[in-house]
Design a protein around this motif. Structure first.
Motif, PDB file in Angstrom:
ATOM      1  N   GLY A  21     -30.987  30.319  63.872  1.00 32.29           N
ATOM      2  CA  GLY A  21     -31.110  30.009  65.290  1.00 32.29           C
ATOM      3  C   GLY A  21     -31.758  28.672  65.568  1.00 32.29           C
ATOM      4  O   GLY A  21     -31.606  28.125  66.667  1.00 32.29           O
ATOM      5  N   ASP A  22     -32.493  28.123  64.584  1.00 35.94           N
ATOM      6  CA  ASP A  22     -33.101  26.804  64.760  1.00 35.94           C
ATOM      7  C   ASP A  22     -32.012  25.739  64.871  1.00 35.94           C
ATOM      8  O   ASP A  22     -30.944  25.859  64.258  1.00 35.94           O
ATOM      9  CB  ASP A  22     -34.004  26.449  63.574  1.00 35.94           C
ATOM     10  N   VAL A  23     -32.280  24.704  65.642  1.00 34.20           N
ATOM     11  CA  VAL A  23     -31.411  23.524  65.685  1.00 34.20           C
ATOM     12  C   VAL A  23     -32.139  22.391  64.970  1.00 34.20           C
ATOM     13  O   VAL A  23     -33.266  22.044  65.347  1.00 34.20           O
ATOM     14  CB  VAL A  23     -31.068  23.122  67.127  1.00 34.20           C
ATOM     15  N   VAL A  24     -31.515  21.865  63.936  1.00 38.20           N
ATOM     16  CA  VAL A  24     -32.166  20.856  63.112  1.00 38.20           C
ATOM     17  C   VAL A  24     -31.327  19.584  63.075  1.00 38.20           C
ATOM     18  O   VAL A  24     -30.103  19.619  63.206  1.00 38.20           O
ATOM     19  CB  VAL A  24     -32.402  21.364  61.678  1.00 38.20           C
ATOM     20  N   SER A  25     -32.012  18.467  62.910  1.00 40.12           N
ATOM     21  CA  SER A  25     -31.347  17.179  62.739  1.00 40.12           C
ATOM     22  C   SER A  25     -31.335  16.853  61.248  1.00 40.12           C
ATOM     23  O   SER A  25     -32.379  16.868  60.595  1.00 40.12           O
ATOM     24  CB  SER A  25     -32.097  16.089  63.511  1.00 40.12           C
ATOM     25  N   ILE A  26     -30.140  16.591  60.719  1.00 42.47           N
ATOM     26  CA  ILE A  26     -29.994  16.352  59.290  1.00 42.47           C
ATOM     27  C   ILE A  26     -29.161  15.103  59.049  1.00 42.47           C
ATOM     28  O   ILE A  26     -28.431  14.642  59.931  1.00 42.47           O
ATOM     29  CB  ILE A  26     -29.308  17.548  58.593  1.00 42.47           C
ATOM     30  N   GLU A  27     -29.282  14.549  57.861  1.00 36.57           N
ATOM     31  CA  GLU A  27     -28.451  13.432  57.435  1.00 36.57           C
ATOM     32  C   GLU A  27     -27.379  13.951  56.485  1.00 36.57           C
ATOM     33  O   GLU A  27     -27.687  14.328  55.351  1.00 36.57           O
ATOM     34  CB  GLU A  27     -29.283  12.352  56.738  1.00 36.57           C
ATOM     35  N   PRO A  28     -26.124  14.016  56.923  1.00 32.21           N
ATOM     36  CA  PRO A  28     -25.063  14.493  56.027  1.00 32.21           C
ATOM     37  C   PRO A  28     -24.800  13.488  54.912  1.00 32.21           C
ATOM     38  O   PRO A  28     -25.001  12.283  55.079  1.00 32.21           O
ATOM     39  CB  PRO A  28     -23.857  14.624  56.962  1.00 32.21           C
ATOM     40  N   ASP A  29     -24.334  13.997  53.799  1.00 28.63           N
ATOM     41  CA  ASP A  29     -23.992  13.130  52.674  1.00 28.63           C
ATOM     42  C   ASP A  29     -22.644  12.449  52.877  1.00 28.63           C
ATOM     43  O   ASP A  29     -22.384  11.398  52.275  1.00 28.63           O
ATOM     44  CB  ASP A  29     -23.957  13.956  51.379  1.00 28.63           C
ATOM     45  N   LEU A  30     -21.796  13.037  53.707  1.00 32.44           N
ATOM     46  CA  LEU A  30     -20.457  12.499  53.901  1.00 32.44           C
ATOM     47  C   LEU A  30     -19.977  12.867  55.302  1.00 32.44           C
ATOM     48  O   LEU A  30     -20.256  13.967  55.803  1.00 32.44           O
ATOM     49  CB  LEU A  30     -19.506  13.091  52.855  1.00 32.44           C
ATOM     50  N   LEU A  31     -19.240  11.941  55.928  1.00 29.61           N
ATOM     51  CA  LEU A  31     -18.619  12.179  57.228  1.00 29.61           C
ATOM     52  C   LEU A  31     -17.126  11.917  57.080  1.00 29.61           C
ATOM     53  O   LEU A  31     -16.711  10.790  56.788  1.00 29.61           O
ATOM     54  CB  LEU A  31     -19.224  11.258  58.290  1.00 29.61           C
ATOM     55  N   VAL A  32     -16.319  12.948  57.265  1.00 28.39           N
ATOM     56  CA  VAL A  32     -14.897  12.896  56.943  1.00 28.39           C
ATOM     57  C   VAL A  32     -14.060  12.940  58.214  1.00 28.39           C
ATOM     58  O   VAL A  32     -14.214  13.839  59.044  1.00 28.39           O
ATOM     59  CB  VAL A  32     -14.504  14.071  56.020  1.00 28.39           C
ATOM     60  N   THR A  33     -13.167  11.954  58.363  1.00 26.40           N
ATOM     61  CA  THR A  33     -12.181  11.968  59.442  1.00 26.40           C
ATOM     62  C   THR A  33     -10.799  11.807  58.832  1.00 26.40           C
ATOM     63  O   THR A  33     -10.658  11.344  57.702  1.00 26.40           O
ATOM     64  CB  THR A  33     -12.436  10.847  60.464  1.00 26.40           C
ATOM     65  N   HIS A  34      -9.774  12.165  59.598  1.00 27.53           N
ATOM     66  CA  HIS A  34      -8.416  12.095  59.037  1.00 27.53           C
ATOM     67  C   HIS A  34      -7.496  11.396  60.021  1.00 27.53           C
ATOM     68  O   HIS A  34      -7.751  10.246  60.396  1.00 27.53           O
ATOM     69  CB  HIS A  34      -7.926  13.491  58.614  1.00 27.53           C
ATOM     70  N   SER A  35      -6.429  12.048  60.455  1.00 27.92           N
ATOM     71  CA  SER A  35      -5.494  11.387  61.358  1.00 27.92           C
ATOM     72  C   SER A  35      -6.108  11.109  62.728  1.00 27.92           C
ATOM     73  O   SER A  35      -5.514  10.395  63.536  1.00 27.92           O
ATOM     74  CB  SER A  35      -4.224  12.235  61.520  1.00 27.92           C
ATOM     75  N   ASP A  36      -7.291  11.650  62.983  1.00 26.96           N
ATOM     76  CA  ASP A  36      -7.985  11.407  64.250  1.00 26.96           C
ATOM     77  C   ASP A  36      -8.987  10.262  64.162  1.00 26.96           C
ATOM     78  O   ASP A  36      -9.765  10.033  65.094  1.00 26.96           O
ATOM     79  CB  ASP A  36      -8.694  12.676  64.715  1.00 26.96           C
ATOM     80  N   THR A  37      -8.988   9.509  63.061  1.00 28.34           N
ATOM     81  CA  THR A  37      -9.970   8.450  62.866  1.00 28.34           C
ATOM     82  C   THR A  37      -9.944   7.430  64.005  1.00 28.34           C
ATOM     83  O   THR A  37     -10.992   6.948  64.450  1.00 28.34           O
ATOM     84  CB  THR A  37      -9.731   7.739  61.520  1.00 28.34           C
ATOM     85  N   GLY A  38      -8.742   7.086  64.496  1.00 32.07           N
ATOM     86  CA  GLY A  38      -8.644   6.130  65.587  1.00 32.07           C
ATOM     87  C   GLY A  38      -9.340   6.605  66.840  1.00 32.07           C
ATOM     88  O   GLY A  38     -10.004   5.830  67.547  1.00 32.07           O
TER      89      GLY A  38
END
Length: 411
Positions: A21-38
């Motif tokens: 239930g906690d909301v935390v701020s984290i640094e992801p190791d990877l951010l993935v986009t695909h055909s929606d990158t634009g």
């Protein structure tokens, strides 16, 4: 009291113990986009065209839409290339590289114990590698590009116990659809896969099942890191950051599936009708079969389909489109003769990507399609669109050679 995988990995990322239930701020190791990158890039530049990327080395972009891109899409890709070059984004994969799921798996960047955020409907598939893989919106992705952080809610966790083994011509997609038909609500929760069957599931099967977590509404779906994981990643030290739940962890629910009891399954894509056994729809004529694309397009899947077809040609009136999930898969299929086998059977083999994986536009009015890849089934609504059914490669191949929905065990 013991902790679940989600509590452990999000607590480690947040730098302090967390609770469901906690909301935390984290640094992801990877951010993935695909055909929606634009579209993510448009969001990123809103209000600040000069915005900078906090961690360009963590961005992973796969342009996996229709091929070749033309018109506005070609122009959009040009803008993405210029953006990637100017900001130092090295992980940009051009059209024809394959689907984002397969390309990321082959990059060996979805590592055990890591956290990634992705805009793909089935980002959770990378839980096959012991990742906490969260689906994020395009605005969330753009904000993470700017700040390097994501805000996530710590989920409760449901334990899914898998026992037994899949029978001949029954695959991971069938099990995934059986889970969708039988699992109680896990919306917003994490899913952990446990049980004696785990050691017999290969990576591509785990990816299908973890990806099905999205269809169930789960925030993440994850497998333990083990010898199967290490063998795929070609390293016995790669699991050093892996995490798993404690033996006394408390779960919010328990589901059990005996793999031996699973039969070939099929699901209407554009309907809230539950998946059902293929046998219940046997005999319905099929006009188009889409094999591969974003999911079920790996080497093993193509081989499975070829084995079911056994050198037979597609049935009269059936159009079979085969799309290897990546360029690497395509090359392997060329070398082992699968591409030739499909072409001789009457199939059209397409370049790797996701362009028409579940698109009703390829059908004439009144036609029916079976696809091995499709949109998130958890988002379905009754739209009245052309009938498209999601099934495994075994069922797709059986339909291709018989011309009707067929239990692959009867071919």
């Amino acid at each position: 009291m013991g902790e679940t995988f989600a509590l452990k990995i999000l607590g480690r990322a947040a730098g302090h113990p967390v609770s469901a239930g906690d909301v935390v701020s984290i640094e992801p190791d990877l951010l993935v986009t695909h055909s929606d990158t634009g579209r993510v890039l448009e969001e990123f530049r809103k209000g600040n065209p000069e915005a900078t990327v906090k961690h360009p080395e963590r961005l992973f972009m796969v342009l996996d839409g229709a091929l070749p891109p033309v018109g506005s899409e070609a122009a959009e890709h040009g803008e993405i290339r210029r953006f990637a070059a100017s900001t130092g984004v090295a992980n940009l994969y051009e059209p024809g590289s394959g689907s984002c799921q397969q390309v990321l798996a082959e990059s060996f960047l979805a590592l055990p114990g890591s956290i990634l955020g992705g805009t793909d409907a089935r980002t959770s598939a990378h839980g096959a590698f012991n990742c906490a893989a969260f689906r994020i919106t395009m605005p969330e992705a753009a904000e993470a590009w700017r700040t390097g952080t994501l805000k996530v809610r710590v989920p409760e966790t449901v334990d899914i116990q898998l026992t037994g083994g899949l029978r001949e011509r029954v695959g991971a997609r069938d099990l995934a659809l059986a889970m969708l038909a039988g699992t109680r609500d896990v919306t917003g929760k994490a899913v952990e896969f446990h049980g004696s069957a785990i050691s017999g599931l290969r990576i591509y099967e785990r990816m299908i099942l973890a990806g099905a977590g999205a269809d169930l509404g789960a925030s993440i779906a994850v497998f333990p890191a083990d010898g199967i994981t290490e063998d795929f990643l070609c390293s016995h030290s790669i699991c050093r950051r892996a995490l798993w739940s404690d033996s006394d962890a408390v779960f919010a629910g328990l589901e059990r599936y005996d793999l031996e009891s699973v039969s070939p399954m099929i699901a209407p894509v554009f309907s809230r009708t539950s998946p059902l056994p293929v046998a219940d729809m046997a005999g319905r004529p099929v006009d188009v079969v889409l094999l591969g694309f974003c999911e079920n397009g790996g080497t093993e899947d193509l081989q499975t389909a070829a084995d079911v077809m056994r050198g037979r040609k597609t049935a009269p009136g059936v159009r079979l489109y085969v799309c290897p999930a990546s360029r690497d898969v395509y090359l392997k299929a060329l070398r082992n003769g699968l591409i030739e086998q499909f072409v001789l059977a009457g199939a059209s083999v397409l370049p790797p990507g996701c362009g028409i994986s579940c698109c009703p536009d390829v059908l004439a009015p009144g036609e029916t399609c079976i696809s091995t890849s499709g949109p998130g089934l958890g988002e379905r609504t009754d739209t009245g669109e052309t009938p498209v059914f999601l099934a495994g490669p075994e069922t797709a191949a059986a339909a291709a050679v018989t011309g009707v929905i067929t239990d692959p065990r009867e071919v």
